[in-house]
Motif scaffolding. Structure first.
Motif, PDB file in Angstrom:
ATOM      1  N   ALA A  93       0.833  -1.207   0.000  1.00  0.00           N
ATOM      2  CA  ALA A  93       0.000   0.000   0.000  1.00  0.00           C
ATOM      3  C   ALA A  93       0.864   1.251   0.000  1.00  0.00           C
ATOM      4  O   ALA A  93       0.564   2.243  -0.680  1.00  0.00           O
ATOM      5  CB  ALA A  93      -0.926  -0.007   1.210  1.00  0.00           C
ATOM      6  N   ARG A  94       1.959   1.213   0.750  1.00  0.00           N
ATOM      7  CA  ARG A  94       2.875   2.362   0.764  1.00  0.00           C
ATOM      8  C   ARG A  94       3.518   2.554  -0.612  1.00  0.00           C
ATOM      9  O   ARG A  94       3.660   3.687  -1.088  1.00  0.00           O
ATOM     10  CB  ARG A  94       3.959   2.128   1.833  1.00  0.00           C
ATOM     11  N   LEU A  95       3.882   1.460  -1.250  1.00  0.00           N
ATOM     12  CA  LEU A  95       4.478   1.563  -2.583  1.00  0.00           C
ATOM     13  C   LEU A  95       3.496   2.186  -3.573  1.00  0.00           C
ATOM     14  O   LEU A  95       3.876   3.048  -4.383  1.00  0.00           O
ATOM     15  CB  LEU A  95       4.920   0.180  -3.069  1.00  0.00           C
ATOM     16  N   VAL A  96       2.249   1.734  -3.522  1.00  0.00           N
ATOM     17  CA  VAL A  96       1.234   2.315  -4.414  1.00  0.00           C
ATOM     18  C   VAL A  96       1.074   3.797  -4.113  1.00  0.00           C
ATOM     19  O   VAL A  96       0.942   4.627  -5.030  1.00  0.00           O
ATOM     20  CB  VAL A  96      -0.098   1.559  -4.257  1.00  0.00           C
ATOM     21  N   HIS A  97       1.101   4.168  -2.826  1.00  0.00           N
ATOM     22  CA  HIS A  97       1.003   5.583  -2.433  1.00  0.00           C
ATOM     23  C   HIS A  97       2.171   6.388  -2.997  1.00  0.00           C
ATOM     24  O   HIS A  97       2.010   7.570  -3.359  1.00  0.00           O
ATOM     25  CB  HIS A  97       0.971   5.689  -0.916  1.00  0.00           C
ATOM     26  N   GLU A  98       3.332   5.754  -3.093  1.00  0.00           N
ATOM     27  CA  GLU A  98       4.515   6.434  -3.640  1.00  0.00           C
ATOM     28  C   GLU A  98       4.517   6.472  -5.165  1.00  0.00           C
ATOM     29  O   GLU A  98       5.457   6.973  -5.777  1.00  0.00           O
ATOM     30  CB  GLU A  98       5.796   5.750  -3.144  1.00  0.00           C
ATOM     31  N   GLY A  99       3.480   5.920  -5.774  1.00  0.00           N
ATOM     32  CA  GLY A  99       3.359   5.980  -7.225  1.00  0.00           C
ATOM     33  C   GLY A  99       3.807   4.744  -7.967  1.00  0.00           C
ATOM     34  O   GLY A  99       3.871   4.747  -9.205  1.00  0.00           O
ATOM     35  N   VAL A 100       4.122   3.673  -7.241  1.00  0.00           N
ATOM     36  CA  VAL A 100       4.532   2.431  -7.904  1.00  0.00           C
ATOM     37  C   VAL A 100       3.318   1.807  -8.591  1.00  0.00           C
ATOM     38  O   VAL A 100       2.257   1.664  -7.980  1.00  0.00           O
ATOM     39  CB  VAL A 100       5.145   1.446  -6.891  1.00  0.00           C
ATOM     40  N   ARG A 101       3.491   1.427  -9.844  1.00  0.00           N
ATOM     41  CA  ARG A 101       2.415   0.865 -10.645  1.00  0.00           C
ATOM     42  C   ARG A 101       2.853  -0.477 -11.250  1.00  0.00           C
ATOM     43  O   ARG A 101       4.054  -0.730 -11.396  1.00  0.00           O
ATOM     44  CB  ARG A 101       2.018   1.827 -11.784  1.00  0.00           C
ATOM     45  N   PRO A 102       1.895  -1.332 -11.609  1.00  0.00           N
ATOM     46  CA  PRO A 102       2.267  -2.570 -12.306  1.00  0.00           C
ATOM     47  C   PRO A 102       3.144  -2.268 -13.513  1.00  0.00           C
ATOM     48  O   PRO A 102       2.851  -1.353 -14.300  1.00  0.00           O
ATOM     49  CB  PRO A 102       0.915  -3.159 -12.713  1.00  0.00           C
ATOM     50  N   GLY A 103       4.196  -3.037 -13.634  1.00  0.00           N
ATOM     51  CA  GLY A 103       5.167  -2.807 -14.699  1.00  0.00           C
ATOM     52  C   GLY A 103       6.365  -1.999 -14.264  1.00  0.00           C
ATOM     53  O   GLY A 103       7.372  -1.935 -14.983  1.00  0.00           O
ATOM     54  N   ASP A 104       6.307  -1.353 -13.074  1.00  0.00           N
ATOM     55  CA  ASP A 104       7.446  -0.603 -12.561  1.00  0.00           C
ATOM     56  C   ASP A 104       8.474  -1.551 -11.953  1.00  0.00           C
ATOM     57  O   ASP A 104       8.253  -2.754 -11.825  1.00  0.00           O
ATOM     58  CB  ASP A 104       6.991   0.406 -11.503  1.00  0.00           C
ATOM     59  N   ASP A 195       2.576 -11.802 -17.570  1.00  0.00           N
ATOM     60  CA  ASP A 195       3.738 -11.397 -18.352  1.00  0.00           C
ATOM     61  C   ASP A 195       4.374 -10.106 -17.855  1.00  0.00           C
ATOM     62  O   ASP A 195       5.296  -9.577 -18.482  1.00  0.00           O
ATOM     63  CB  ASP A 195       3.355 -11.272 -19.826  1.00  0.00           C
ATOM     64  N   ASP A 196       3.900  -9.592 -16.708  1.00  0.00           N
ATOM     65  CA  ASP A 196       4.599  -8.502 -16.030  1.00  0.00           C
ATOM     66  C   ASP A 196       5.856  -9.050 -15.379  1.00  0.00           C
ATOM     67  O   ASP A 196       5.928 -10.225 -14.986  1.00  0.00           O
ATOM     68  CB  ASP A 196       3.710  -7.863 -14.951  1.00  0.00           C
ATOM     69  N   GLY A 197       6.858  -8.193 -15.211  1.00  0.00           N
ATOM     70  CA  GLY A 197       8.093  -8.616 -14.569  1.00  0.00           C
ATOM     71  C   GLY A 197       7.880  -8.951 -13.103  1.00  0.00           C
ATOM     72  O   GLY A 197       7.149  -8.257 -12.390  1.00  0.00           O
ATOM     73  N   ALA A 198       8.540 -10.005 -12.636  1.00  0.00           N
ATOM     74  CA  ALA A 198       8.547 -10.349 -11.218  1.00  0.00           C
ATOM     75  C   ALA A 198       9.850  -9.883 -10.575  1.00  0.00           C
ATOM     76  O   ALA A 198       9.858  -9.382  -9.452  1.00  0.00           O
ATOM     77  CB  ALA A 198       8.379 -11.852 -11.025  1.00  0.00           C
ATOM     78  N   TYR A 199      10.961 -10.062 -11.272  1.00  0.00           N
ATOM     79  CA  TYR A 199      12.231  -9.521 -10.790  1.00  0.00           C
ATOM     80  C   TYR A 199      13.113  -9.180 -11.970  1.00  0.00           C
ATOM     81  O   TYR A 199      12.894  -9.640 -13.104  1.00  0.00           O
ATOM     82  CB  TYR A 199      12.942 -10.458  -9.807  1.00  0.00           C
ATOM     83  N   VAL A 200      14.127  -8.350 -11.692  1.00  0.00           N
ATOM     84  CA  VAL A 200      15.135  -7.996 -12.682  1.00  0.00           C
ATOM     85  C   VAL A 200      16.495  -8.345 -12.081  1.00  0.00           C
ATOM     86  O   VAL A 200      16.872  -7.813 -11.038  1.00  0.00           O
ATOM     87  CB  VAL A 200      15.096  -6.501 -13.060  1.00  0.00           C
ATOM     88  N   ASN A 211      23.987  -6.258 -17.306  1.00  0.00           N
ATOM     89  CA  ASN A 211      22.740  -6.187 -18.055  1.00  0.00           C
ATOM     90  C   ASN A 211      21.586  -6.671 -17.186  1.00  0.00           C
ATOM     91  O   ASN A 211      21.686  -7.689 -16.510  1.00  0.00           O
ATOM     92  CB  ASN A 211      22.826  -7.065 -19.311  1.00  0.00           C
ATOM     93  N   GLY A 212      20.466  -5.948 -17.209  1.00  0.00           N
ATOM     94  CA  GLY A 212      19.299  -6.316 -16.433  1.00  0.00           C
ATOM     95  C   GLY A 212      18.384  -7.237 -17.212  1.00  0.00           C
ATOM     96  O   GLY A 212      17.930  -6.899 -18.310  1.00  0.00           O
ATOM     97  N   VAL A 213      18.108  -8.419 -16.675  1.00  0.00           N
ATOM     98  CA  VAL A 213      17.238  -9.407 -17.308  1.00  0.00           C
ATOM     99  C   VAL A 213      15.893  -9.421 -16.593  1.00  0.00           C
ATOM    100  O   VAL A 213      15.830  -9.595 -15.370  1.00  0.00           O
ATOM    101  CB  VAL A 213      17.861 -10.816 -17.243  1.00  0.00           C
ATOM    102  N   THR A 214      14.816  -9.219 -17.337  1.00  0.00           N
ATOM    103  CA  THR A 214      13.472  -9.212 -16.763  1.00  0.00           C
ATOM    104  C   THR A 214      12.864 -10.601 -16.817  1.00  0.00           C
ATOM    105  O   THR A 214      12.666 -11.170 -17.890  1.00  0.00           O
ATOM    106  CB  THR A 214      12.562  -8.228 -17.524  1.00  0.00           C
ATOM    107  N   VAL A 215      12.554 -11.151 -15.634  1.00  0.00           N
ATOM    108  CA  VAL A 215      11.920 -12.465 -15.501  1.00  0.00           C
ATOM    109  C   VAL A 215      10.482 -12.239 -15.059  1.00  0.00           C
ATOM    110  O   VAL A 215      10.219 -11.505 -14.106  1.00  0.00           O
ATOM    111  CB  VAL A 215      12.679 -13.337 -14.494  1.00  0.00           C
ATOM    112  N   THR A 216       9.542 -12.865 -15.747  1.00  0.00           N
ATOM    113  CA  THR A 216       8.124 -12.612 -15.514  1.00  0.00           C
ATOM    114  C   THR A 216       7.513 -13.596 -14.504  1.00  0.00           C
ATOM    115  O   THR A 216       8.107 -14.623 -14.161  1.00  0.00           O
ATOM    116  CB  THR A 216       7.329 -12.716 -16.825  1.00  0.00           C
TER     117      THR A 216
END
Length: 530
Positions: A93-104, A195-200, A211-216
């Motif tokens: 909830a705090r992250l969402v308040h800080e503007g974090v959105r799916p895909g960030d 298919d959204d990223g889970a970690y990089v 290099n940053g690898v996006t794993v979904t």
């Protein structure tokens, strides 16, 4: 082991997301009829339905089913599944308040701890991908690169490490261990997609910049929620968490445990003490080699990956546990092949493709090779990650349309050499490039040498792998300060890239073709004369 059972409270199992259609005949026309059959039989893992495609929802189902079960322990502290679910939702909830959105993407710059788990799950619940770095080991230059490349606007950490995070305009630092435990409403701005990223995860690059690898979520669930990748983890089992959070195998430890309903045992300084109390151990062979199985009689399941496993080590642990030898680069989601090894059996291989995945042994023209011939391994199916952050050129170079699966699917060029045995097991035969593994991490020796050559007075540098845990570098001319050279690497690159020794030489030996004689350098490093 079958597909992991979940409480009958969510959606029914989903069908396989990889459709294993027979490759078009034209792609295999150059093979014998027998090899065409075996190409399909050996190269395709089983098609298995999944009980879900979002990692945090798999954890939440476990929390709902057994809220009072212990989710994690660390240095005398413990947290239940209900507490971990609640605390991670509060932080989400705090992250969402800080503007974090799916895909960030959210930085997770911590040390091993319970707050690390809260931050990791909160990021997933908010719909973002976590970007892990060990704040105690990662130099500030790499942290800045990671933050810039991942575009992190929020970094989660612990209070005692907050001052180590580089300042960045508009970036918010949150100390997870200082947040109040108070009820708070949590609602995402949109649903999270499989298919959204889970970690990089950041891996070494040829220029020295990781290099940053996006794993979904789809990638991860395909490993964690099927057998054998789930490792049979279930309620009542204890899983050792001994690896660096910046290493993708740590995600296997952490999320494999929490989606399976086990108890994560987070190590302090003593790895053996942690493993002694665990049922399941995931490690690199180098780490495992430092542990005596006789001192850990509780261990029942072991999986190794990250570097080649010595046969005696596999036999030793397989004598008392279910032992898996595994393989797969970060880009194919931790591991995409696994072999259940039995003592005395030959050979020790990396097994077969895991469920909903494929492996192809191809020639330089990407044509299928006959069974038994050595070629480059390409990986396909649901393990194939989303590519490199901000590097479309490298993504295009290493990822390609999968002509065997079709349907817009992609395959990944592992740069690992391999061949199929007659009974359908993969033998790993080294890499096609000069990239090496040190302590399970991928290292580009030329990146280390590039840093050394930036040291005042250094004209030339060569870096080689001395053993599974160390690099050795050679610099010339002879008056280069070796300690200053090592400090330069430590300031610029991760700790596992720092050579154990830097040896100044007047000149570097050459082969008869005018190339650096690496064999002569290694003999020199070991003190053995030519």
């Amino acid at each position: 082991m079958g597909t992991l059972p979940f409480p009958a409270m969510g959606a029914p199992p989903l069908p396989p997301t990889t459709s294993f259609l027979a490759p078009p005949d034209a792609l295999l026309a150059h093979l014998s009829p027998h090899d065409r059959v075996l190409f399909r039989e050996f190269g395709q893992g089983p098609a298995v339905p999944l009980p879900g495609l979002l990692v945090h929802e798999a954890f939440e189902r476990r929390a709902a089913a057994a809220p009072h079960a212990v989710a994690a322990e660390h240095e005398g502290a413990a947290i239940s599944y209900r507490q971990l679910d609640r605390r991670s939702s509060q932080l989400a909830a705090r992250l969402v308040h800080e503007g974090v959105r799916p895909g960030d993407r959210v930085g997770l710059f911590t040390r091993r701890s319970i707050p690390m788990l809260i931050g990791l799950l909160a990021t997933l619940k908010a719909g973002a991908a976590y970007v892990p770095q060990d704040i105690g080991l990662t130099p500030a230059t790499q942290l800045r690169h990671v933050m810039r490349t991942a575009g992190t606007r929020v970094v989660l950490t612990q209070a005692r490490h907050a001052d180590r995070i580089p300042a960045a305009p508009g970036c918010v630092r949150i100390a997870v261990d200082e947040l109040p435990d108070a009820p708070v409403a949590f609602r995402r701005t949109r649903a999270v997609s499989p298919d959204d990223g889970a970690y990089v995860l950041f891996t070494s690059g040829t220029t020295g910049a990781p290099n940053g690898v996006t794993v979904t979520h789809r990638n991860l669930c395909n490993l964690l929620l099927t057998a054998p990748g789930g490792l049979g983890i279930g309620p009542g089992q204890r899983v050792a968490q001994i690896l660096n959070i910046a290493f993708d195998m740590a995600a296997w430890e952490i999320l494999g445990c929490l989606t399976g309903g086990g108890t994560l045992v987070i190590r302090g300084k003593d790895i053996t003490e942690t493993v002694r109390t665990a049922d399941v151990v995931i490690a690199t062979p180098t780490v495992l080699a430092g542990i005596d199985p006789a001192a850990c009689p509780r261990v029942r399941t072991v999986a190794v990956a990250g570097e080649p496993c010595p046969r005696p080590l596999a036999d030793l642990w397989a004598a008392t546990s279910t032992f898996y030898n595994c393989c797969g680069p970060t880009e194919t989601t931790i591991v995409n092949t696994m072999q259940r090894h039995l003592p005395g059996t030959a050979p020790l291989t990396i097994g077969r493709p895991t469920p909903n995945n494929t492996v192809y042994v191809l020639d330089e023209q990407r044509r299928a090779l006959p069974i038994g011939e050595v070629g480059e391994m390409w990986a396909g199916g649901d393990c194939v990650s989303a590519g490199y952050l901000g590097n479309p050129e490298l993504t295009e170079e290493r990822y390609a349309p999968d002509p065997f699966l079709g349907g817009g699917r992609r395959m990944f060029r592992t740069r690992d050499l391999g061949r199929w045995t007659a009974d359908g097991e993969l033998e790993h035969l080294g890499r096609t490039d000069d990239q090496v593994k040190i302590r399970g991490f991928r290292v580009e020796p030329d990146a280390v040498s590039s840093v050394l050559e930036s040291v005042p007075g250094c004209v030339r540098a060569v870096t080689l792998k001395r053993d599974a845990r160390s690099l050795v570098s050679f610099v010339c001319p002879q008056d280069v300060d070796p300690e200053a050279a090592r400090r330069a690497v430590a300031d610029a690159l991760p700790y596992y890239c720092v050579p154990d020794a830097v040896l100044p030489l007047a000149t570097l030996p050459e082969t008869d073709r005018g190339k650096i004689d690496k064999a002569a350098l290694l003999r020199l490093a070991s003190g053995v004369a030519r």
